[in-house]
Design a protein around this motif. Structure first.
Motif, mmCIF file in Angstrom:
data_model
loop_
_atom_site.group_PDB
_atom_site.id
_atom_site.type_symbol
_atom_site.label_atom_id
_atom_site.label_comp_id
_atom_site.label_asym_id
_atom_site.label_seq_id
_atom_site.Cartn_x
_atom_site.Cartn_y
_atom_site.Cartn_z
ATOM 1 N N PHE A 1 100.486 169.033 -95.779
ATOM 2 C CA PHE A 1 99.100 168.961 -96.232
ATOM 3 C C PHE A 1 98.409 170.262 -95.859
ATOM 4 C CE2 PHE A 1 94.684 168.499 -95.196
ATOM 5 C CZ PHE A 1 94.163 167.714 -96.202
ATOM 6 N N PHE A 2 97.617 170.805 -96.803
ATOM 7 C CA PHE A 2 96.734 171.908 -96.452
ATOM 8 C C PHE A 2 95.524 171.891 -97.365
ATOM 9 C CE2 PHE A 2 98.212 174.136 -100.127
ATOM 10 C CZ PHE A 2 97.240 175.084 -100.411
ATOM 11 N N ALA A 3 94.427 172.399 -96.868
ATOM 12 C CA ALA A 3 93.209 172.586 -97.649
ATOM 13 C C ALA A 3 92.469 173.769 -97.042
ATOM 14 C CB ALA A 3 92.340 171.337 -97.629
ATOM 15 N N GLN A 4 91.962 174.642 -97.914
ATOM 16 C CA GLN A 4 91.278 175.842 -97.434
ATOM 17 C C GLN A 4 89.805 175.778 -97.833
ATOM 18 O OE1 GLN A 4 92.668 179.730 -98.869
ATOM 19 N NE2 GLN A 4 92.826 180.278 -96.713
ATOM 20 N N PHE A 5 88.947 176.157 -96.884
ATOM 21 C CA PHE A 5 87.502 176.074 -97.032
ATOM 22 C C PHE A 5 86.859 177.404 -96.641
ATOM 23 C CE2 PHE A 5 89.224 172.018 -95.759
ATOM 24 C CZ PHE A 5 88.590 171.107 -96.589
ATOM 25 N N PRO A 6 85.593 177.609 -97.040
ATOM 26 C CA PRO A 6 84.850 178.725 -96.439
ATOM 27 C C PRO A 6 84.709 178.418 -94.946
ATOM 28 C CG PRO A 6 83.625 177.740 -98.281
ATOM 29 C CD PRO A 6 84.795 176.860 -98.003
ATOM 30 N N ALA A 7 84.817 179.408 -94.103
ATOM 31 C CA ALA A 7 84.719 179.173 -92.657
ATOM 32 C C ALA A 7 83.268 178.926 -92.247
ATOM 33 C CB ALA A 7 85.279 180.351 -91.882
ATOM 34 N N PRO A 8 83.039 177.908 -91.443
ATOM 35 C CA PRO A 8 81.702 177.708 -90.873
ATOM 36 C C PRO A 8 81.378 178.861 -89.916
ATOM 37 C CG PRO A 8 83.075 175.750 -90.591
ATOM 38 C CD PRO A 8 83.964 176.856 -91.047
ATOM 39 N N PRO A 9 80.137 178.973 -89.491
ATOM 40 C CA PRO A 9 79.778 180.027 -88.528
ATOM 41 C C PRO A 9 80.651 179.940 -87.268
ATOM 42 C CG PRO A 9 77.821 178.851 -89.286
ATOM 43 C CD PRO A 9 79.001 178.119 -89.828
ATOM 44 N N SER A 10 80.826 181.060 -86.608
ATOM 45 C CA SER A 10 81.683 181.104 -85.419
ATOM 46 C C SER A 10 81.161 180.210 -84.298
ATOM 47 C CB SER A 10 81.828 182.539 -84.919
ATOM 48 O OG SER A 10 80.563 183.078 -84.605
ATOM 49 N N THR A 11 79.887 179.858 -84.330
ATOM 50 C CA THR A 11 79.324 178.966 -83.321
ATOM 51 C C THR A 11 79.726 177.508 -83.548
ATOM 52 O OG1 THR A 11 77.304 178.814 -84.652
ATOM 53 C CG2 THR A 11 77.330 180.441 -82.852
ATOM 54 N N THR A 12 80.251 177.201 -84.731
ATOM 55 C CA THR A 12 80.706 175.841 -85.029
ATOM 56 C C THR A 12 82.122 175.684 -84.503
ATOM 57 O OG1 THR A 12 79.337 175.735 -87.016
ATOM 58 C CG2 THR A 12 81.165 174.177 -86.872
ATOM 59 N N THR A 13 82.305 174.761 -83.573
ATOM 60 C CA THR A 13 83.610 174.580 -82.929
ATOM 61 C C THR A 13 84.348 173.333 -83.399
ATOM 62 O OG1 THR A 13 82.580 173.428 -81.081
ATOM 63 C CG2 THR A 13 82.882 175.834 -80.870
#
Length: 119
Positions: free
Chosen positions: A89-101
């Motif tokens: 399984f894989f899914a690619q997304f735009p990355a959230p801000p680096s502060t989102t953990t």
């Protein structure tokens, strides 16, 4: 069906890729994969394009990325999953801000799960 998430990692290109596996633990073929594609109306076919990530503190929902022809950047070809079969399984997304953990991972027919982001 069991969905195991192994990794949610940012990459240098500004993307977040979630990886894991789908496993049919029943003794019969699994054929109810259509809900996983969400409202997919283009050429991705039966896929996991319906998966979303939610950044609760940032109040933002992320959808699977698409290529230039509108196909999802995710696992496709999931019409029938045979008994005992394991599918990456894989899914690619735009990355959230680096502060989102961490984000909430949601795929239709599965319970929502909180996943930690690495990278």
């Amino acid at each position: 069906m069991v969905l195991t998430l192994n990794k949610a990692a940012r990459d240098a290109g500004g993307f977040l890729t979630v990886e894991g596996q789908l496993k049919n633990e029943s003794g019969a073929p699994y054929v109810n994969t259509a809900p996983w594609r969400g409202n997919e109306l283009n050429s991705s076919g039966v896929s996991v394009a319906g998966v979303t990530l939610v950044d609760k503190p940032g109040k933002k929902r992320y959808y699977v990325l698409r290529d230039t022809e509108g196909r999802c950047l995710c696992t496709t070809g999931l019409a029938i999953i045979e008994a005992g079969q394991v599918i990456p399984f894989f899914a690619q997304f735009p990355a959230p801000p680096s502060t989102t953990t961490e984000v909430d991972f949601s795929l239709p027919t599965f319970a929502t799960a909180t996943v930690k982001i690495s990278g």
